[in-house]
Design a protein around this motif. Structure first.
Motif, PDB file in Angstrom:
ATOM      1  N   LYS A  22      13.859   9.513   4.586  1.00 36.76           N
ATOM      2  CA  LYS A  22      14.318  10.475   5.594  1.00 36.76           C
ATOM      3  C   LYS A  22      13.756  11.822   5.192  1.00 36.76           C
ATOM      4  O   LYS A  22      14.348  12.530   4.385  1.00 36.76           O
ATOM      5  N   CYS A  23      12.607  12.147   5.757  1.00 36.52           N
ATOM      6  CA  CYS A  23      11.873  13.328   5.333  1.00 36.52           C
ATOM      7  C   CYS A  23      12.614  14.610   5.703  1.00 36.52           C
ATOM      8  O   CYS A  23      13.023  14.789   6.845  1.00 36.52           O
ATOM      9  N   PRO A  24      12.776  15.524   4.732  1.00 34.80           N
ATOM     10  CA  PRO A  24      13.429  16.796   5.034  1.00 34.80           C
ATOM     11  C   PRO A  24      12.539  17.705   5.890  1.00 34.80           C
ATOM     12  O   PRO A  24      13.043  18.623   6.528  1.00 34.80           O
ATOM     13  N   GLY A  30       4.420  16.298   4.608  1.00 33.75           N
ATOM     14  CA  GLY A  30       4.198  17.256   3.530  1.00 33.75           C
ATOM     15  C   GLY A  30       5.326  17.418   2.532  1.00 33.75           C
ATOM     16  O   GLY A  30       5.354  18.403   1.801  1.00 33.75           O
ATOM     17  N   CYS A  31       6.246  16.454   2.446  1.00 34.13           N
ATOM     18  CA  CYS A  31       7.337  16.596   1.481  1.00 34.13           C
ATOM     19  C   CYS A  31       6.900  16.186   0.076  1.00 34.13           C
ATOM     20  O   CYS A  31       7.579  16.464  -0.898  1.00 34.13           O
ATOM     21  N   GLY A  32       5.763  15.488  -0.039  1.00 31.11           N
ATOM     22  CA  GLY A  32       5.228  15.138  -1.347  1.00 31.11           C
ATOM     23  C   GLY A  32       5.678  13.797  -1.887  1.00 31.11           C
ATOM     24  O   GLY A  32       5.238  13.384  -2.956  1.00 31.11           O
ATOM     25  N   ARG A  33       6.518  13.095  -1.179  1.00 30.13           N
ATOM     26  CA  ARG A  33       7.010  11.801  -1.678  1.00 30.13           C
ATOM     27  C   ARG A  33       5.994  10.701  -1.390  1.00 30.13           C
ATOM     28  O   ARG A  33       5.286  10.726  -0.385  1.00 30.13           O
ATOM     29  N   ILE A  34       5.952   9.723  -2.281  1.00 31.35           N
ATOM     30  CA  ILE A  34       5.075   8.564  -2.116  1.00 31.35           C
ATOM     31  C   ILE A  34       5.873   7.480  -1.395  1.00 31.35           C
ATOM     32  O   ILE A  34       6.990   7.135  -1.794  1.00 31.35           O
ATOM     33  N   LEU A  35       5.257   6.945  -0.320  1.00 35.66           N
ATOM     34  CA  LEU A  35       5.963   5.977   0.524  1.00 35.66           C
ATOM     35  C   LEU A  35       5.244   4.633   0.511  1.00 35.66           C
ATOM     36  O   LEU A  35       4.048   4.551   0.263  1.00 35.66           O
ATOM     37  N   GLU A  36       6.036   3.591   0.821  1.00 35.28           N
ATOM     38  CA  GLU A  36       5.508   2.246   0.979  1.00 35.28           C
ATOM     39  C   GLU A  36       5.985   1.702   2.318  1.00 35.28           C
ATOM     40  O   GLU A  36       7.086   2.035   2.777  1.00 35.28           O
ATOM     41  N   TRP A  37       5.162   0.872   2.934  1.00 40.00           N
ATOM     42  CA  TRP A  37       5.537   0.217   4.188  1.00 40.00           C
ATOM     43  C   TRP A  37       6.366  -1.013   3.833  1.00 40.00           C
ATOM     44  O   TRP A  37       5.963  -1.833   3.010  1.00 40.00           O
ATOM     45  N   ASP A  38       7.539  -1.154   4.449  1.00 35.87           N
ATOM     46  CA  ASP A  38       8.423  -2.274   4.142  1.00 35.87           C
ATOM     47  C   ASP A  38       8.761  -3.032   5.419  1.00 35.87           C
ATOM     48  O   ASP A  38       9.465  -2.530   6.281  1.00 35.87           O
ATOM     49  N   ASN A  39       8.250  -4.250   5.556  1.00 38.19           N
ATOM     50  CA  ASN A  39       8.513  -5.072   6.739  1.00 38.19           C
ATOM     51  C   ASN A  39       9.928  -5.643   6.760  1.00 38.19           C
ATOM     52  O   ASN A  39      10.367  -6.157   7.777  1.00 38.19           O
ATOM     53  N   ARG A  79       0.839  -1.200   0.000  1.00 43.05           N
ATOM     54  CA  ARG A  79       0.000   0.000   0.000  1.00 43.05           C
ATOM     55  C   ARG A  79       0.874   1.250   0.000  1.00 43.05           C
ATOM     56  O   ARG A  79       1.824   1.350   0.759  1.00 43.05           O
ATOM     57  N   GLN A  80       0.531   2.181  -0.866  1.00 46.22           N
ATOM     58  CA  GLN A  80       1.298   3.411  -0.970  1.00 46.22           C
ATOM     59  C   GLN A  80       0.531   4.553  -0.320  1.00 46.22           C
ATOM     60  O   GLN A  80      -0.701   4.597  -0.353  1.00 46.22           O
ATOM     61  N   THR A  81       1.291   5.478   0.278  1.00 44.02           N
ATOM     62  CA  THR A  81       0.703   6.647   0.920  1.00 44.02           C
ATOM     63  C   THR A  81       1.647   7.827   0.756  1.00 44.02           C
ATOM     64  O   THR A  81       2.848   7.648   0.565  1.00 44.02           O
ATOM     65  N   GLU A  82       1.083   9.015   0.844  1.00 42.51           N
ATOM     66  CA  GLU A  82       1.906  10.216   0.748  1.00 42.51           C
ATOM     67  C   GLU A  82       2.500  10.520   2.117  1.00 42.51           C
ATOM     68  O   GLU A  82       1.889  10.242   3.145  1.00 42.51           O
ATOM     69  N   CYS A  83       3.679  11.094   2.154  1.00 40.95           N
ATOM     70  CA  CYS A  83       4.357  11.429   3.401  1.00 40.95           C
ATOM     71  C   CYS A  83       3.494  12.386   4.231  1.00 40.95           C
ATOM     72  O   CYS A  83       2.988  13.377   3.722  1.00 40.95           O
ATOM     73  N   ARG A  84       3.335  12.083   5.506  1.00 34.89           N
ATOM     74  CA  ARG A  84       2.478  12.902   6.376  1.00 34.89           C
ATOM     75  C   ARG A  84       3.114  14.222   6.776  1.00 34.89           C
ATOM     76  O   ARG A  84       2.460  15.081   7.339  1.00 34.89           O
TER      77      ARG A  84
END
Length: 124
Positions: free
Chosen positions: A37-39, A10-19, A3-8
């Motif tokens: 590593k969100c700026p 506000g940097c605009g990057r699309i993130l994925e959860w990786d176990n 599942r993909q989600t946008e960084c909370r």
């Protein structure tokens, strides 16, 4: 597919959860697969926490005390209303019992006996 989600933050990057990532934070950037590593991330220090705690504790405490006082007033009003309703219910029960008793008495009388109980309006 994960599942993909946008960084909370506000940097605009699309993130994925990786176990498969070691450690506490397991979000990786979908485009690169690298640990995110969100700026825009700002760490909260314990000094900020204590400052916020003292700044917000007073108004919050006062609001809670006021809310509790309002609940006490509401509770007192509700108890009075309950007592009033109980009195009305008891009076209704008394009236219902009186009507039932009168009906029981009248049900065994003949029509002429019932007519004799009705006062004659012409004599008044």
């Amino acid at each position: 597919m994960t599942r993909q989600t946008e960084c909370r933050n506000g940097c605009g990057r699309i993130l994925e959860w990786d176990n498969n990532q070691p450690g506490k934070y397991k979000f990786v950037e979908a485009a690169t697969g690298q640990l995110h590593k969100c700026p825009n991330y700002v760490s909260k220090s314990s000094q900020q926490f204590e400052q916020n705690k003292t700044m917000y504790a007073g108004p919050q405490q006062n609001k809670m005390e006021k809310d509790l006082a309002d609940l006490g007033v509401w509770k007192d009003g509700a108890e009075l209303r309950i007592q009033e309703l109980e009195r009305e219910a008891n009076r209704f029960i008394e009236l219902t019992d009186a009507i039932a008793k009168e009906l029981k008495i009248r049900s065994f009388k003949t029509a002429s006996e019932l007519d004799a109980e009705i006062p004659d309006e012409s004599t008044n």
